[in-house]
Design a protein around this motif. Structure first.
Motif, PDB file in Angstrom:
ATOM      1  N   VAL A 256     -18.715   4.508   6.470  1.00  0.00           N
ATOM      2  CA  VAL A 256     -18.604   3.555   7.576  1.00  0.00           C
ATOM      3  C   VAL A 256     -19.740   3.768   8.574  1.00  0.00           C
ATOM      4  N   TYR A 257     -20.018   5.038   8.898  1.00  0.00           N
ATOM      5  CA  TYR A 257     -21.081   5.357   9.857  1.00  0.00           C
ATOM      6  C   TYR A 257     -22.438   4.868   9.360  1.00  0.00           C
ATOM      7  N   GLN A 258     -22.740   5.145   8.095  1.00  0.00           N
ATOM      8  CA  GLN A 258     -24.044   4.762   7.536  1.00  0.00           C
ATOM      9  C   GLN A 258     -24.212   3.247   7.482  1.00  0.00           C
ATOM     10  N   TYR A 259     -23.160   2.541   7.121  1.00  0.00           N
ATOM     11  CA  TYR A 259     -23.248   1.076   7.084  1.00  0.00           C
ATOM     12  C   TYR A 259     -23.475   0.521   8.481  1.00  0.00           C
ATOM     13  N   ASP A 260     -22.758   1.082   9.454  1.00  0.00           N
ATOM     14  CA  ASP A 260     -22.859   0.607  10.833  1.00  0.00           C
ATOM     15  C   ASP A 260     -24.248   0.857  11.420  1.00  0.00           C
ATOM     16  N   GLN A 261     -24.936   1.860  10.936  1.00  0.00           N
ATOM     17  CA  GLN A 261     -26.280   2.148  11.446  1.00  0.00           C
ATOM     18  C   GLN A 261     -27.271   1.042  11.102  1.00  0.00           C
ATOM     19  N   VAL A 262     -27.046   0.380   9.983  1.00  0.00           N
ATOM     20  CA  VAL A 262     -27.961  -0.680   9.532  1.00  0.00           C
ATOM     21  C   VAL A 262     -27.419  -2.065   9.896  1.00  0.00           C
ATOM     22  N   THR A 263     -26.146  -2.283   9.628  1.00  0.00           N
ATOM     23  CA  THR A 263     -25.502  -3.561   9.920  1.00  0.00           C
ATOM     24  C   THR A 263     -24.325  -3.304  10.853  1.00  0.00           C
ATOM     25  N   LYS A 264     -24.483  -3.663  12.107  1.00  0.00           N
ATOM     26  CA  LYS A 264     -23.468  -3.370  13.110  1.00  0.00           C
ATOM     27  C   LYS A 264     -22.130  -4.000  12.730  1.00  0.00           C
TER      28      LYS A 264
END
Length: 288
Positions: A256-264
């Motif tokens: 979840v953290y890694q996805y949020d870093q690229v696509t909020k």
């Protein structure tokens, strides 16, 4: 001192209660009364007296129906709803329902869909009644689809899908997002958005605690579009499914953290992902 609206309303009521003379017809009486109620409604609008305006337009609609002027009655009920929206959502919805009834009798389902969408928007505003908002958006979508207004139908289904998840009805959210994606696949203009709808469908399936359904959806979507598995959305969905299968909270959190870093992450995904994580952290999560 009586306002212009009050004066016109009094004249309208007097006309509506008057008896028909030798040289006038009942129809003309109701037409004249309707005209006066309409003028009163508009005068109240000028003064910002929205509830009085709505009531005057509703009285106009009643007169129009007495004169067998159904199209004018539709417009009057709609004008009443627009005034009521300012102060009385429930009255606005009732006026719109009266409008829709007449529209359906005339067989104009596209216009009925427009009014039903208005009802949905009223219910959705400030969380007035989310369940009724969802149902109205879906009903409007069905009517738009019936009239081949597919793009507008899809917009309504998206709203219904999002609200379904807010209500905890994740199964319906899955069904609606899948419907939206299937139609979006048919148009070059909307095909790019399919991966977003599929991601939401998988997340909604996860929120029901059904890992089997989530994996089956991923497989089905990959068959519908062979490029989907290579997208960030598909890889993220797969990582979420795998981490839940392994009951690995750390892996889930990292994904979840890694996805949020690229696509909020938007509010909808954040809410659903938190629900999934909470279930994952509990021994009796139901994720099987």
């Amino acid at each position: 001192m009586a306002s212009r609206g009050d004066e016109l309303l009094a004249k309208a009521e007097k006309k509506a209660k008057s008896s028909t003379g030798w040289f006038s017809s009942s129809s003309s009486k109701w037409e004249d009364a309707g005209d006066l109620f309409q003028q009163a409604g508009n005068a109240y609008k000028v003064d910002g007296r929205w509830t009085e305006s709505g009531k005057a337009f509703e009285r106009e609609a009643e007169c129009r129906l007495q004169a067998s002027e159904k199209n004018d009655a539709m417009n009057a009920f709609h004008n009443a709803a627009k005034s009521y929206k300012k102060t009385d959502p429930a009255a606005a919805v009732n006026a719109l329902h009266s409008t829709i009834k007449l529209i359906i009798e005339a067989g104009n389902f596209r216009q009925a869909a427009d009014r039903e969408k208005e009802i949905a928007t009223i219910y959705a505003q400030d969380g007035y009644d989310i369940a009724k908002a969802r149902d109205s958006f879906q009903r409007a979508g069905d009517w738009y689809k019936q009239e081949d207004a597919n793009a507008t139908a899809n917009q309504c289904y998206q709203q219904a899908a999002e609200l379904s998840a807010d209500l905890g009805d994740y199964q319906r959210s899955v069904e609606l997002y899948t419907t939206v994606a299937d139609w979006s696949l048919t148009s070059p203009l909307t095909k790019y958005s399919v991966k977003e709808y599929w991601l939401r469908a998988v997340l909604a399936a996860m929120a029901t605690g059904d890992l089997v359904l989530a994996q089956r959806l991923l497989d089905t979507f990959a068959q519908k579009d062979v490029t989907f598995p290579s997208t960030r959305e598909a890889k993220f969905a797969k990582e979420i499914v795998d981490s839940c299968e392994e009951a690995d909270v750390e892996r889930y959190t990292a994904a979840v953290y890694q996805y949020d870093q690229v696509t909020k992450l938007d509010n909808w995904k954040t809410s659903v992902l938190l629900r999934i994580k909470k279930a994952l952290e509990e021994d009796d999560s139901g994720l099987t």
